[in-house]
Design a protein around this motif. Structure first.
Motif, mmCIF file in Angstrom:
data_model
loop_
_atom_site.group_PDB
_atom_site.id
_atom_site.type_symbol
_atom_site.label_atom_id
_atom_site.label_comp_id
_atom_site.label_asym_id
_atom_site.label_seq_id
_atom_site.Cartn_x
_atom_site.Cartn_y
_atom_site.Cartn_z
ATOM 1 N N VAL A 1 0.850 -1.196 0.000
ATOM 2 C CA VAL A 1 0.000 0.000 0.000
ATOM 3 C C VAL A 1 0.884 1.244 0.000
ATOM 4 N N SER A 2 0.524 2.233 -0.811
ATOM 5 C CA SER A 2 1.265 3.496 -0.873
ATOM 6 C C SER A 2 0.708 4.466 0.165
ATOM 7 N N VAL A 3 1.593 4.973 1.031
ATOM 8 C CA VAL A 3 1.174 5.918 2.069
ATOM 9 C C VAL A 3 2.227 7.007 2.230
ATOM 10 N N ALA B 1 12.810 2.894 7.146
ATOM 11 C CA ALA B 1 13.503 1.764 6.516
ATOM 12 C C ALA B 1 12.848 0.432 6.879
ATOM 13 N N GLY B 2 12.480 0.254 8.141
ATOM 14 C CA GLY B 2 11.834 -0.987 8.563
ATOM 15 C C GLY B 2 10.458 -1.163 7.949
ATOM 16 N N LEU B 3 9.711 -0.069 7.847
ATOM 17 C CA LEU B 3 8.384 -0.145 7.241
ATOM 18 C C LEU B 3 8.480 -0.570 5.776
ATOM 19 N N ILE C 1 5.873 -1.822 2.831
ATOM 20 C CA ILE C 1 4.970 -0.677 2.664
ATOM 21 C C ILE C 1 5.628 0.323 1.714
ATOM 22 N N ASP C 2 4.857 0.859 0.806
ATOM 23 C CA ASP C 2 5.365 1.844 -0.148
ATOM 24 C C ASP C 2 5.264 3.240 0.480
ATOM 25 N N ILE C 3 6.347 3.671 1.123
ATOM 26 C CA ILE C 3 6.383 4.995 1.735
ATOM 27 C C ILE C 3 6.751 6.005 0.640
ATOM 28 N N THR C 4 5.781 6.751 0.158
ATOM 29 C CA THR C 4 6.031 7.677 -0.951
ATOM 30 C C THR C 4 6.702 8.956 -0.482
ATOM 31 N N GLU C 5 6.512 9.305 0.805
ATOM 32 C CA GLU C 5 7.105 10.530 1.341
ATOM 33 C C GLU C 5 7.094 10.456 2.867
ATOM 34 N N LEU D 1 -0.289 7.588 7.524
ATOM 35 C CA LEU D 1 0.355 6.853 8.612
ATOM 36 C C LEU D 1 1.139 7.831 9.471
ATOM 37 N N GLY D 2 0.975 7.736 10.785
ATOM 38 C CA GLY D 2 1.671 8.645 11.690
ATOM 39 C C GLY D 2 2.419 7.885 12.778
#
Length: 318
Positions: free
Chosen positions: A177-179, A195-197, A203-207, A229-230
């Motif tokens: 999922v992109s978040v 990095a762990g996420l 998980i697709d951390i876009t920013e 995500l917070g």
């Protein structure tokens, strides 16, 4: 002559009783002389330090009240950062006890002694983390007592609406999922954060928005859907009232951050009863209870000292 002796005896006895009564007037309020639990058990002064944030203030107050009740003259001075009371990895003169977290103190000792690039000693297992750092603790004259079940780890949250709509209750549910992530300024590249996420959970951390750890800006960003995500802590007592949901770290990227009393080994050798006193507190605390206590402070605006006292009394510790 006999009458004079009797009168003299009566006068002397009255003087003794009057002196005893006057001495009782000098006792601290609430004290009852030799019948007081602490009377005859003055074990000397003990200085508590620690970091100055609400949860640490709460736990330090528990320590202080328990130690006072046990016959010590306890006092607390809280500071902004760990390196103030552990400048070179050991307690400065005059500090005997600190409420700590397993991962926090182990990581600090490891990087202080072995450098910032040292291989991590912490895992998700508190006992294993302490064992791995035992030689460092011994060298610095610090003893860690029993770690509590209560743990305050880094954690991540979403809105209740997002959780329900996406069927997300744990971090692994976000795989692929992109978040956008709102988090602490140092989150990027950390194994327990961005990095762990990405690497462990996929998980697709876009920013990453560096809005702060459990800050008002981070909460607002997620609530406004600027980010999905917070970052906060496992004992954040404000989430429910804000309509936010904590996600389970089901692949354990967070190191153990169980509450643990850190005690000067020299002081503990001279006062071994301190271990029983503080270990009983650690056994009574759970993450759920700690979260509720934090909510009493952060949401209900109760004073940490009053919250601490009520908990200790309810648990039969005070």
């Amino acid at each position: 002559m006999q009458v004079r002796r009797i009168l003299a005896t009566l006068v002397a006895t009255s003087a003794v009783l009057l002196a005893a009564a006057c001495a009782g007037d000098d006792l601290p309020e609430g004290s009852s002389g030799s019948d007081s639990p602490s009377a005859g058990a003055d074990k000397g002064a003990v200085k508590i330090s620690g970091q100055n944030f609400p949860e640490a203030t709460l736990v330090a107050s528990m320590y202080e009240q328990l130690l006072d009740d046990a016959g010590y003259d306890a006092s607390t001075t809280l500071v902004d950062t760990r390196d103030v009371y552990m400048a070179d990895g050991q307690f400065p003169t005059g500090i005997q006890i600190v409420p700590e977290y397993v991962g926090g103190i182990v990581d600090f000792l490891n990087t202080t002694v072995n450098g910032q690039d040292a291989k991590a000693l912490t895992t998700s297992d508190p006992a294993a983390s302490i064992d791995a750092a035992q030689s460092l603790l011994d060298d610095k004259g610090i003893t860690l007592l029993d770690p509590s079940e209560a743990t305050d780890q880094n954690a991540f949250f979403v809105t209740k609406d997002f959780s329900e709509a996406q069927s997300v209750t744990k971090l692994s549910d976000l795989e692929g999922v992109s978040v956008v992530l709102a988090a602490a300024q140092d989150c990027t590249g950390r194994a327990d954060c961005e990095a762990g996420l990405k690497d462990v959970y996929g998980i697709d951390i876009t920013e990453v928005l560096p809005l702060g750890y459990a800050s008002a800006d981070t909460f607002k960003s997620v609530l406004d859907n600027e980010s999905q995500l917070g970052q906060t802590s496992t004992t954040d007592g404000t989430l429910e009232s804000q309509g936010l949901v904590l996600l389970e770290d089901d692949k354990a990227i967070q190191p153990a951050q169980n509450l643990v009393p850190a005690v000067s080994t020299e002081f503990l050798d001279a006062h071994p009863d301190v271990a029983d006193t503080l270990n009983a507190l650690m056994a009574a605390l759970t993450t759920e209870k700690l979260t509720e206590l934090n909510a009493s402070i952060s949401v209900d605006r109760e004073q940490p000292e009053a919250v601490a006292k009520k908990f200790l009394e309810d648990e039969g510790l005070l």
